[in-house]
Scaffold this motif. Sequence first.
Motif, mmCIF file in Angstrom:
data_model
loop_
_atom_site.group_PDB
_atom_site.id
_atom_site.type_symbol
_atom_site.label_atom_id
_atom_site.label_comp_id
_atom_site.label_asym_id
_atom_site.label_seq_id
_atom_site.Cartn_x
_atom_site.Cartn_y
_atom_site.Cartn_z
ATOM 1 N N THR A 178 17.916 1.600 6.356
ATOM 2 C CA THR A 178 17.599 2.454 5.220
ATOM 3 C C THR A 178 16.710 1.681 4.256
ATOM 4 O O THR A 178 16.998 0.536 3.914
ATOM 5 C CB THR A 178 18.880 2.911 4.491
ATOM 6 N N THR A 179 15.618 2.316 3.838
ATOM 7 C CA THR A 179 14.720 1.716 2.867
ATOM 8 C C THR A 179 14.934 2.389 1.521
ATOM 9 O O THR A 179 14.886 3.614 1.420
ATOM 10 C CB THR A 179 13.250 1.885 3.305
ATOM 11 N N TYR A 180 15.168 1.583 0.508
ATOM 12 C CA TYR A 180 15.342 2.071 -0.858
ATOM 13 C C TYR A 180 14.089 1.720 -1.644
ATOM 14 O O TYR A 180 13.692 0.557 -1.716
ATOM 15 C CB TYR A 180 16.571 1.437 -1.516
ATOM 16 N N ILE A 181 13.446 2.736 -2.190
ATOM 17 C CA ILE A 181 12.270 2.539 -3.036
ATOM 18 C C ILE A 181 12.688 2.827 -4.472
ATOM 19 O O ILE A 181 13.248 3.891 -4.758
ATOM 20 C CB ILE A 181 11.105 3.457 -2.615
ATOM 21 N N ILE A 237 4.368 2.356 -13.751
ATOM 22 C CA ILE A 237 5.426 2.536 -12.763
ATOM 23 C C ILE A 237 5.525 1.245 -11.955
ATOM 24 O O ILE A 237 4.593 0.880 -11.239
ATOM 25 C CB ILE A 237 5.145 3.732 -11.829
ATOM 26 N N LYS A 238 6.641 0.560 -12.112
ATOM 27 C CA LYS A 238 6.873 -0.665 -11.344
ATOM 28 C C LYS A 238 7.610 -0.270 -10.069
ATOM 29 O O LYS A 238 8.720 0.251 -10.110
ATOM 30 C CB LYS A 238 7.687 -1.671 -12.148
ATOM 31 N N MET A 239 6.961 -0.517 -8.943
ATOM 32 C CA MET A 239 7.471 -0.099 -7.643
ATOM 33 C C MET A 239 8.071 -1.296 -6.901
ATOM 34 O O MET A 239 7.499 -2.380 -6.916
ATOM 35 C CB MET A 239 6.337 0.476 -6.797
ATOM 36 N N SER A 240 9.202 -1.067 -6.248
ATOM 37 C CA SER A 240 9.787 -2.095 -5.390
ATOM 38 C C SER A 240 10.509 -1.415 -4.234
ATOM 39 O O SER A 240 10.812 -0.222 -4.292
ATOM 40 C CB SER A 240 10.747 -2.989 -6.173
ATOM 41 N N SER A 241 10.739 -2.182 -3.186
ATOM 42 C CA SER A 241 11.470 -1.638 -2.040
ATOM 43 C C SER A 241 12.422 -2.689 -1.507
ATOM 44 O O SER A 241 12.209 -3.894 -1.666
ATOM 45 C CB SER A 241 10.515 -1.184 -0.942
ATOM 46 N N GLU A 242 13.482 -2.192 -0.882
ATOM 47 C CA GLU A 242 14.472 -3.057 -0.251
ATOM 48 C C GLU A 242 14.953 -2.364 1.018
ATOM 49 O O GLU A 242 15.248 -1.171 1.003
ATOM 50 C CB GLU A 242 15.651 -3.292 -1.191
ATOM 51 N N VAL A 243 15.018 -3.113 2.090
ATOM 52 C CA VAL A 243 15.492 -2.579 3.362
ATOM 53 C C VAL A 243 16.911 -3.085 3.592
ATOM 54 O O VAL A 243 17.174 -4.284 3.486
ATOM 55 C CB VAL A 243 14.572 -3.010 4.530
ATOM 56 N N GLN A 244 17.812 -2.155 3.874
ATOM 57 C CA GLN A 244 19.185 -2.511 4.220
ATOM 58 C C GLN A 244 19.444 -2.054 5.643
ATOM 59 O O GLN A 244 19.268 -0.876 5.965
ATOM 60 C CB GLN A 244 20.172 -1.868 3.250
ATOM 61 N N LYS A 245 19.863 -2.998 6.467
ATOM 62 C CA LYS A 245 20.103 -2.711 7.880
ATOM 63 C C LYS A 245 21.604 -2.695 8.150
ATOM 64 O O LYS A 245 22.359 -3.468 7.576
ATOM 65 C CB LYS A 245 19.437 -3.759 8.771
ATOM 66 N N SER A 246 21.996 -1.787 9.024
ATOM 67 C CA SER A 246 23.368 -1.757 9.520
ATOM 68 C C SER A 246 23.315 -1.627 11.028
ATOM 69 O O SER A 246 22.233 -1.549 11.619
ATOM 70 C CB SER A 246 24.141 -0.592 8.901
ATOM 71 N N ASP A 247 24.469 -1.581 11.669
ATOM 72 C CA ASP A 247 24.501 -1.451 13.125
ATOM 73 C C ASP A 247 23.896 -0.130 13.589
ATOM 74 O O ASP A 247 23.349 -0.049 14.678
ATOM 75 C CB ASP A 247 25.946 -1.545 13.634
ATOM 76 N N LEU A 248 24.007 0.908 12.773
ATOM 77 C CA LEU A 248 23.578 2.236 13.184
ATOM 78 C C LEU A 248 22.190 2.628 12.716
ATOM 79 O O LEU A 248 21.532 3.454 13.337
ATOM 80 C CB LEU A 248 24.588 3.285 12.700
ATOM 81 N N GLN A 249 21.741 2.070 11.590
ATOM 82 C CA GLN A 249 20.448 2.507 11.065
ATOM 83 C C GLN A 249 19.871 1.490 10.092
ATOM 84 O O GLN A 249 20.535 0.550 9.683
ATOM 85 C CB GLN A 249 20.580 3.860 10.365
ATOM 86 N N GLN A 252 10.208 12.106 1.752
ATOM 87 C CA GLN A 252 11.607 12.526 1.676
ATOM 88 C C GLN A 252 11.980 13.533 2.759
ATOM 89 O O GLN A 252 13.118 13.952 2.835
ATOM 90 C CB GLN A 252 11.906 13.116 0.299
ATOM 91 N N HIS A 253 11.030 13.899 3.591
ATOM 92 C CA HIS A 253 11.278 14.835 4.673
ATOM 93 C C HIS A 253 10.966 14.143 6.001
ATOM 94 O O HIS A 253 10.271 13.130 6.029
ATOM 95 C CB HIS A 253 10.422 16.093 4.489
ATOM 96 N N PRO A 254 11.446 14.698 7.103
ATOM 97 C CA PRO A 254 11.145 14.060 8.394
ATOM 98 C C PRO A 254 9.640 13.897 8.605
ATOM 99 O O PRO A 254 8.849 14.758 8.231
ATOM 100 C CB PRO A 254 11.735 15.036 9.418
ATOM 101 N N ILE A 255 9.294 12.765 9.182
ATOM 102 C CA ILE A 255 7.902 12.446 9.491
ATOM 103 C C ILE A 255 7.804 12.150 10.978
ATOM 104 O O ILE A 255 8.633 11.423 11.523
ATOM 105 C CB ILE A 255 7.412 11.216 8.691
ATOM 106 N N VAL A 256 6.820 12.711 11.627
ATOM 107 C CA VAL A 256 6.550 12.418 13.030
ATOM 108 C C VAL A 256 5.207 11.707 13.083
ATOM 109 O O VAL A 256 4.212 12.205 12.563
ATOM 110 C CB VAL A 256 6.508 13.715 13.877
ATOM 111 N N ILE A 257 5.182 10.534 13.673
ATOM 112 C CA ILE A 257 3.941 9.779 13.828
ATOM 113 C C ILE A 257 3.556 9.838 15.295
ATOM 114 O O ILE A 257 4.302 9.382 16.158
ATOM 115 C CB ILE A 257 4.095 8.332 13.347
ATOM 116 N N LEU A 288 0.828 -1.204 0.000
ATOM 117 C CA LEU A 288 0.000 0.000 0.000
ATOM 118 C C LEU A 288 0.866 1.260 0.000
ATOM 119 O O LEU A 288 0.551 2.232 -0.692
ATOM 120 C CB LEU A 288 -0.945 0.006 1.203
ATOM 121 N N LEU A 289 1.962 1.243 0.745
ATOM 122 C CA LEU A 289 2.868 2.395 0.750
ATOM 123 C C LEU A 289 3.475 2.598 -0.632
ATOM 124 O O LEU A 289 3.483 3.721 -1.158
ATOM 125 C CB LEU A 289 3.976 2.207 1.794
ATOM 126 N N LEU A 290 3.954 1.518 -1.243
ATOM 127 C CA LEU A 290 4.499 1.621 -2.605
ATOM 128 C C LEU A 290 3.428 2.102 -3.578
ATOM 129 O O LEU A 290 3.700 2.922 -4.460
ATOM 130 C CB LEU A 290 5.062 0.276 -3.061
#
Length: 136
Positions: A88-91, A74-86, A123-128, A45-47
């Motif tokens: 990051t989601t790539y769309i 528009i073919k949409m895909s996402s990938e999450v890459q995790k590291s020790d510090l953060q 692309q900007h900070p989001i507060v939920i 749904l987000l994509l």
Amino acid sequence: MANEVLVSIGEEAYTTTVQYEELSLLADEPIELGGQNKGLTPTQLLLSSVGTCKAITMRMYINRKAWKVNKIEIKMSSEVQKSDLQQTTYITCNITIDGDLDEEQRRRIYTIGEKCPVQKMLQHPIVIESNLIDTK
């Protein structure tokens, strides 16, 4: 128009209804994750939100210019890459524009699509902010 929807889930795992006025759709998880596979997953749904916003924004511009475009895909895909510090989601948005356009027109349509409101929001900070409402 208010940006407000009602999301509700009952006892059936994990079928969820999303409502806005008289419109509704289902979200769910696949069977292998315990869902009923009755709707798109939350990530899908987000994509979809990003993709539809880009497509609509491009179509509005195309219509205003009166350019001949048969279809935008528009073919949409996402990938999450995790590291020790953060995390990051790539769309990725792979865009195909079918129409009688020169390269400058195609590039302009692409640039306009990059400015869609949902993409700008993400692309900007989001507060939920979540609040637990007392039903008593």
